[in-house]
Design a protein around this motif. Structure first.
Motif, PDB file in Angstrom:
ATOM      1  N   ARG A  80       0.910  -1.279  -0.052  1.00 31.79           N
ATOM      2  CA  ARG A  80      -0.199  -0.195  -0.026  1.00 31.79           C
ATOM      3  C   ARG A  80       0.710   1.243  -0.078  1.00 31.79           C
ATOM      4  O   ARG A  80       1.537   1.465   0.962  1.00 31.79           O
ATOM      5  CB  ARG A  80      -0.876  -0.079   1.131  1.00 31.79           C
TER       6      ARG A  80
ATOM      7  N   THR B 146       0.993   5.427  -1.582  1.00 34.86           N
ATOM      8  CA  THR B 146      -0.071   6.558  -2.517  1.00 34.86           C
ATOM      9  C   THR B 146       0.737   6.647  -3.633  1.00 34.86           C
ATOM     10  O   THR B 146       2.036   6.105  -3.820  1.00 34.86           O
ATOM     11  CB  THR B 146      -0.102   7.768  -1.554  1.00 34.86           C
ATOM     12  N   SER B 147       0.188   7.317  -4.661  1.00 31.99           N
ATOM     13  CA  SER B 147       0.768   7.356  -5.941  1.00 31.99           C
ATOM     14  C   SER B 147       2.239   8.386  -5.687  1.00 31.99           C
ATOM     15  O   SER B 147       3.263   7.976  -6.250  1.00 31.99           O
ATOM     16  CB  SER B 147       0.126   8.217  -6.987  1.00 31.99           C
ATOM     17  N   GLU B 148       2.095   9.284  -4.525  1.00 29.91           N
ATOM     18  CA  GLU B 148       3.308  10.091  -4.414  1.00 29.91           C
ATOM     19  C   GLU B 148       4.416   9.157  -3.932  1.00 29.91           C
ATOM     20  O   GLU B 148       5.486   9.291  -3.998  1.00 29.91           O
ATOM     21  CB  GLU B 148       2.996  11.262  -3.519  1.00 29.91           C
ATOM     22  N   GLN B 149       4.110   8.146  -2.807  1.00 29.88           N
ATOM     23  CA  GLN B 149       5.006   7.286  -2.251  1.00 29.88           C
ATOM     24  C   GLN B 149       5.599   6.341  -3.307  1.00 29.88           C
ATOM     25  O   GLN B 149       6.909   6.328  -3.114  1.00 29.88           O
ATOM     26  CB  GLN B 149       4.320   6.521  -1.199  1.00 29.88           C
ATOM     27  N   ARG B 150       4.869   6.156  -4.363  1.00 31.92           N
ATOM     28  CA  ARG B 150       5.208   5.065  -5.144  1.00 31.92           C
ATOM     29  C   ARG B 150       6.427   5.941  -6.158  1.00 31.92           C
ATOM     30  O   ARG B 150       7.423   5.246  -6.491  1.00 31.92           O
ATOM     31  CB  ARG B 150       4.044   4.763  -6.129  1.00 31.92           C
ATOM     32  N   VAL B 151       6.141   7.051  -6.551  1.00 27.08           N
ATOM     33  CA  VAL B 151       7.046   7.749  -7.422  1.00 27.08           C
ATOM     34  C   VAL B 151       8.272   8.009  -6.516  1.00 27.08           C
ATOM     35  O   VAL B 151       9.423   7.848  -6.965  1.00 27.08           O
ATOM     36  CB  VAL B 151       6.383   9.212  -7.802  1.00 27.08           C
TER      37      VAL B 151
ATOM     38  N   GLU C 243      10.200   4.575  -6.223  1.00 23.50           N
ATOM     39  CA  GLU C 243      10.764   4.162  -7.566  1.00 23.50           C
ATOM     40  C   GLU C 243      12.055   4.997  -7.846  1.00 23.50           C
ATOM     41  O   GLU C 243      13.073   4.607  -8.362  1.00 23.50           O
ATOM     42  CB  GLU C 243       9.879   4.263  -8.789  1.00 23.50           C
TER      43      GLU C 243
END
Length: 165
Positions: A109, A111-116, A119
């Motif tokens: 889990r 957020t989109s920001e965490q994923r960016v 990565e």
């Protein structure tokens, strides 16, 4: 175990659920001859499990020397659902980050920001990785409802024989 028997186990619906998880335990023999078991992310490509690691990981020389491994994928509920796999590894050194490595972490889990951010951190850390590709040579699914560990099956058989006398 022949390929048809392996495929039959790995194609069961419960096996497919377990193969869709992100984490397995990889067991191998270290260079000093002692056993190791480590948690590691993986993905299933339909015929092989793909794990990735850093190019300087201590497990790599051991896997080059002895490519035989065992994997356990299981659940955290009672009764546990357990997929046991034995296989052999092939090591594939790649430049950059393998697509599979980015896929492993897809169910965590974030957020989109965490994923960016995650990565970007990964890309800044690794200039290359090693894909550990496991080809199954044996598989067993244990659900404690229709399948049991072989030792428990043997105990049940013995008990039933005693009771039928």
């Amino acid at each position: 175990m022949d390929q048809n028997a392996i495929d039959e186990v790995l194609n069961r619906p419960l096996s497919r659920e377990l193969l869709a998880r992100d984490l397995t335990r990889l067991a191998y023999t270290a260079l000093d001859g002692t056993p190791r078991s480590i948690p590691i992310a993986f993905t299933w490509n339909g015929s092989q499990l793909v794990l990735c690691t850093s190019t300087n990981a201590p497990k790599l020389p051991a896997l080059r020397r002895n490519p035989a491994v065992a994997l356990t994928i299981d659940t955290e509920v009672h009764p546990p659902k357990i997929l046991l796999i034995r296989g052999t590894v092939e090591l594939d050194v790649v430049d950059g980050i393998p697509d599979e490595y980015l896929q492993f972490n897809g169910t965590y889990r974030m957020t989109s920001e965490q994923r960016v951010e995650w990565e970007a951190g990964v890309r800044s850390l690794y200039d290359g990785m090693v894909r550990i590709v496991v080809t199954p040579t044996w598989a067993k699914l244990i659900d404690f409802e229709t399948t049991l560990p072989s030792a428990v099956e043997e105990l049940i058989r013995r008990r039933d024989e005693r009771q039928s006398v």
